[in-house]
Write an enzyme that holds these catalytic residues in place. Structure first.
Site: not given
Length: 153
Positions: A112, A124
């Site tokens: 998260e 990411y």
């Protein structure tokens, strides 16, 4: 050799207890809910966790870790010292963590990230993660949403 824009030589290794003071300092400048030394030690001593540190010229400049449960790696932390941000070190650290997770048998990796943390999301995405949902009001400090990201082997 004149001017150079090359970055320092970067290496990765398993986190050790001796790294805890540096990791706690990085925590303090990176997270609202920063872990203290005992919390980092608990993570380090947990058989389900793997933590790496990133070094530049012998100095720890970042660290990252995950829990591996039933083939799924849940990334708990990825952090680079404030002075070294903006140099793609977060991407390199994430890539090293992914490699470690695959080597340890993970089939999927999840995390998260704050909705407002565009730099981390970009890192990411560069490493192959995809955004697959939102956890509303996830963060206690400001009730910000968390973007849920996944990477599959």
């Amino acid at each position: 050799m004149g001017e150079t824009t090359e970055t320092a030589v970067i290496s990765f290794r398993q986190m050790a207890a001796a790294d805890i003071p540096t990791v706690v300092a990085i925590e303090a400048e990176s997270f609202y809910d920063a872990w203290n030394a005992n919390m980092v030690l608990d993570e380090l001593n947990n058989s389900l966790t793997t933590y790496l540190v990133m070094e530049a010229e012998g100095r720890v400049i970042g660290y990252a870790g995950f829990w591996l449960v039933a083939g799924e790696a849940q990334i708990t932390r990825v952090a680079v010292t404030e002075a070294e941000r903006g140099k793609d070190y977060g991407t390199r650290l994430t890539a090293a963590l992914i490699k470690q997770a695959w080597e340890l048998g993970a089939e999927a990796i999840t995390l998260e990230v704050r909705e407002s943390n565009i730099a981390a999301q970009r890192a990411y995405l560069t490493c192959g993660f995809a955004s697959e949902g939102v956890r509303p009001n996830y963060y206690e400090d400001n009730h910000e949403n968390a973007v849920i990201m996944w990477l599959y082997k």
